[in-house]
Design a protein around this motif. Sequence first.
Motif: not given
Length: 350
Positions: A275-280
Amino acid sequence: MTVNWQKVVITPTVSIKDALKVIDKEALRVALIVDNNKLVGMVTDGDVRRGILKGVELTDTVNKIMNNTPLSANVNLATEELRKIMQQRQILSLPLVDDEGRLVGLKTLYDTLAVQKRENPVFIMAGGFGTRLKPLTDNCPKPMLKVGDKPMLETLINNFKNHGFYKFYISTHYLPEVIMDYFGTGERFDVEITYVHEETPLGTGGALSLLPNTLPNEPLIMINGDILTNVDFSKVLDFHAKQASDATMCVRDYEIKIPFGVIEGEGHEITAMVEKPTYRYFVNAGIYIISNHIINSLPKNERLDMPTLFEIKQQAGFKTLKFPIHEYWLDVGRHADFNKAQVDIHDLGL
C-alpha cells in the motif's frame, strides 16, 4: 596551528593531578576521557578548579570531576556545521565520534576557520545550452543566470574557494564570451581560471580529454556548473584518497512515493500487495572525483558521458565508488528549480 588530539586522551582512572598536567601541557587546554574507545567525559581546568573548591583531592581519579555528558559531533558533519555548533555554544573545541560513539578526532574552532590550500584542480562544466530554462538562456549561459545577487557560477567558485581550492578549469561552448568577459583570468576573484572550449559538445566525460597536460597530478573535482550546493568538497576528496578510488561519483538519496497500492505478481497471480510504497534510489549528483591517470587514458575529442566512463573503467577493473552527500544540493535545470534557488540562497550562507 597543528595539534595532536591523541595526546589529550586519558582514561577515567587517571588522577586529577595527571589530567591537569595534560591540560596545561597541550595547546588544546582540554582532556578527553575515553573508556573502551568510547568518549565518556571531558575535563577542562575549570572543572579542576570547581572540584578543588568542593574538596576533591588532586590524587582522586578524574572521573570525579569530569563532565560525563560532553558535547560531541559525528565525524561526518561538514566543517561549516562544526563551526556553527562551536560558535553557537561558544566553545573552542569539539570531540568527533563515529556512529558507534567511538572517539575518532577533535576539531578546534581554529581548524574550521583556517582554510587549507588545495592543489586539486576543479573542472566546471558550463557549456550547455540551458534549453529547459528558455527564454532566460536566450542570451545568457545557464551557469551565468543570477541566483540572488550573483551568477550561479560565481557562487559555485566562491564555495570551492572557501574550502581552499583555487585552480579552476571551465568548459565552455554556448556563449563562451559571456563567461570569459565576467571572470577573466580569475584574478579579480583571487583564483586561477583556465578555459577549455568545446567546438562541439563532447559530453561530461569527453570534455575531460581537452584538459591541458600541465594539469596538477592530483585528483580532479568535476562538477556541473548549474548546481547549487554547500557540499564540503574536502570530505569527498578525503574519501576518494582513503579508499584509493580511481573515480568517485557523488550521489543523492532520491525518494519516489507511489500514491496507490502496488500489486506484484506473476502472470495473473497476485504474489504481494504493497500500500502506497516509497522507493528509494541513489541518483547522480553531477559531482565527480577523477584520478589523474583516468584523465590521461581518455581519447582526445571523443564524445563520452560520465556514467559511460564509469561503466567502462569499472569493467576494466578500476575502482569506481559512490559517495552519498546529505548537504543541500539543487540541480537548477528547470524554471521551478530556478525559482526555488532564489528562495534557498538566502539561507545557505553562500
